[in-house]
Design a protein around this motif. Structure first.
Motif, short mmCIF file in Angstrom:
data_model
loop_
_atom_site.label_atom_id
_atom_site.label_comp_id
_atom_site.label_asym_id
_atom_site.label_seq_id
_atom_site.Cartn_x
_atom_site.Cartn_y
_atom_site.Cartn_z
N ASP A 63 -6.56 6.70 -4.74
CA ASP A 63 -7.00 8.09 -4.56
C ASP A 63 -8.06 8.46 -5.59
OD1 ASP A 63 -5.34 8.44 -2.41
OD2 ASP A 63 -3.80 9.56 -3.50
N GLN A 64 -7.87 8.03 -6.83
CA GLN A 64 -8.86 8.37 -7.86
C GLN A 64 -10.21 7.74 -7.55
OE1 GLN A 64 -8.22 6.99 -11.95
NE2 GLN A 64 -9.04 8.93 -12.70
N VAL A 65 -10.21 6.46 -7.15
CA VAL A 65 -11.47 5.80 -6.81
C VAL A 65 -12.14 6.49 -5.63
CG1 VAL A 65 -12.59 3.65 -6.13
CG2 VAL A 65 -10.66 3.59 -7.71
N ASN A 66 -11.36 6.86 -4.63
CA ASN A 66 -11.94 7.54 -3.46
C ASN A 66 -12.52 8.90 -3.83
OD1 ASN A 66 -11.57 5.58 -1.49
ND2 ASN A 66 -9.46 6.21 -1.07
N ARG A 67 -11.86 9.60 -4.75
CA ARG A 67 -12.42 10.90 -5.19
C ARG A 67 -13.76 10.69 -5.90
NH1 ARG A 67 -6.96 11.79 -6.75
NH2 ARG A 67 -7.48 11.47 -8.96
N ILE A 68 -13.82 9.67 -6.73
CA ILE A 68 -15.07 9.37 -7.44
C ILE A 68 -16.16 8.99 -6.45
CG2 ILE A 68 -16.17 7.73 -9.01
CD1 ILE A 68 -13.51 7.75 -10.61
N LYS A 100 0.79 -1.22 0.00
CA LYS A 100 0.00 0.00 0.00
C LYS A 100 0.83 1.28 0.00
CE LYS A 100 -4.09 -2.22 1.79
NZ LYS A 100 -5.13 -2.30 2.84
N THR A 101 2.15 1.12 -0.07
CA THR A 101 3.01 2.30 -0.26
C THR A 101 3.42 2.47 -1.72
OG1 THR A 101 4.94 0.95 0.29
CG2 THR A 101 3.92 2.19 2.08
N ASP A 102 2.98 1.55 -2.57
CA ASP A 102 3.31 1.61 -3.99
C ASP A 102 2.65 2.86 -4.59
OD1 ASP A 102 3.26 1.31 -6.82
OD2 ASP A 102 3.44 -0.86 -6.64
N PRO A 103 3.41 3.76 -5.21
CA PRO A 103 2.82 4.99 -5.77
C PRO A 103 1.70 4.71 -6.78
CG PRO A 103 5.21 5.18 -5.70
CD PRO A 103 4.89 3.76 -5.34
N ALA A 104 1.84 3.63 -7.57
CA ALA A 104 0.80 3.32 -8.55
C ALA A 104 -0.50 2.90 -7.85
CB ALA A 104 1.27 2.21 -9.49
N TYR A 105 -0.36 2.15 -6.76
CA TYR A 105 -1.54 1.78 -5.98
C TYR A 105 -2.19 3.03 -5.39
CZ TYR A 105 -4.28 0.69 -1.87
OH TYR A 105 -5.29 0.67 -0.94
N LEU A 106 -1.37 3.89 -4.79
CA LEU A 106 -1.90 5.09 -4.14
C LEU A 106 -2.63 5.98 -5.13
CD1 LEU A 106 1.12 5.93 -1.80
CD2 LEU A 106 -1.13 5.06 -1.12
N ALA A 107 -2.08 6.11 -6.34
CA ALA A 107 -2.73 6.95 -7.36
C ALA A 107 -4.08 6.37 -7.76
CB ALA A 107 -1.83 7.08 -8.58
N ALA A 108 -4.13 5.04 -7.95
CA ALA A 108 -5.39 4.39 -8.34
C ALA A 108 -6.41 4.50 -7.21
CB ALA A 108 -5.13 2.94 -8.70
#
Length: 279
Positions: A37-42, A27-35
């Protein structure tokens, strides 16, 4: 949502029962965090919206082939509706006639021949809006579409129609595939029309790559419509459900996000009624 992204192992796209093993996530993987964050914003934008006539309790994004070489949150990746019951994505299509977004009936904005369009786009070829890629020769459109869908979900050419495809075409269209349309005959006709598929068994591109590109364009459009324009768009695999009054803006935004990912503009189909299946 505390866990908005799931990663699963390799699965067979054509096997609806094969979901792939759920894998642990760093869960510290930047690609995971970006994905995530986008889902949470939606989900944050969607939460106060009034979506009726269906079940929907928020989205998760599921990536596939997470145990395969080269995985970097770039395989699969569609948004799936979580629901306490059958979600709007899985309910029978004709029930979407009863769906409302903030009190207004929905329209379905489909990417026409999405995977095939992406394959052509990778060669720098844009779709012709006046030519239906599934309509040519004497073979029915739905048969051609079924063969392309089966093929692009597999890593070689099928030697026979799948039982699921046979049952679906018989129920939906009254077409007996194995009796009237031998798969070898259909394959030859499709490849003659779309020679780009000739080398599919040896291609380095597979369904999980195509689905990632498609889903990214869809998800980018969902976020852009919601956060920047106040328009609720519900993803439906290769389509969006939006209020009828917002269809023009949704088309404009999805065309833009698709073009950013693929380099070409897509062609859309618009549905505003969903008939019951043949009986």
């Amino acid at each position: 949502m505390p866990h908005p992204v799931i990663v699963r192992g390799k699965r067979q796209f054509w096997d609806k029962e094969d979901k792939g093993k759920k894998l642990p996530i760093i869960k510290t993987d930047p690609a995971y965090l970006a994905a995530a964050d986008q889902v949470n914003r939606i989900n944050a934008y969607m939460a106060p919206q009034q979506i009726t006539g269906c079940k929907h309790d928020g989205f998760i994004r599921i990536f596939n082939h997470g145990d395969q070489p080269g995985f970097a949150y770039n395989m699969g990746g569609r948004l799936y509706s979580k629901a306490s019951g059958v979600s709007y994505q899985n309910m029978e299509k004709h029930h979407r006639n009863d769906m409302r977004i903030n009190g207004e009936p929905v329209v379905e904005l489909d990417l026409r021949a999405s995977f095939l369009t992406i394959l052509y786009a990778q060669r720098g070829i844009a779709p012709d809006p006046l030519i239906d890629p599934y309509t040519f020769g004497p073979i029915p459109r739905e048969v051609i579409k079924a063969w392309i869908a089966m093929t692009l979900g597999y890593d070689r050419f099928h030697s026979n129609w799948s039982d699921e495809t046979v049952a679906k075409l018989l129920e939906d269209e009254g077409i007996n595939l194995r009796e009237k349309y031998p798969i070898d005959t259909v394959r030859a006709a499709v490849i003659d029309e779309h020679p780009i598929l000739q080398g599919w068994p040896n291609s380095t591109v597979r369904w999980q790559n195509l689905q990632y590109l498609e889903s990214s364009a869809i998800i980018d459009a969902v976020e852009a419509l919601g956060s920047r324009r106040g328009i609720t768009a519900l993803p439906l695999h290769d389509a969006l459900l939006v209020q009828r009054s917002n269809i023009d803006m949704a088309s404009e935004v999805l065309a833009s996000t698709f073009r950013e990912r693929m380099g070409v503009s897509p062609v859309f189909k618009i549905k505003d009624r969903w008939p019951k299946k043949r009986r």
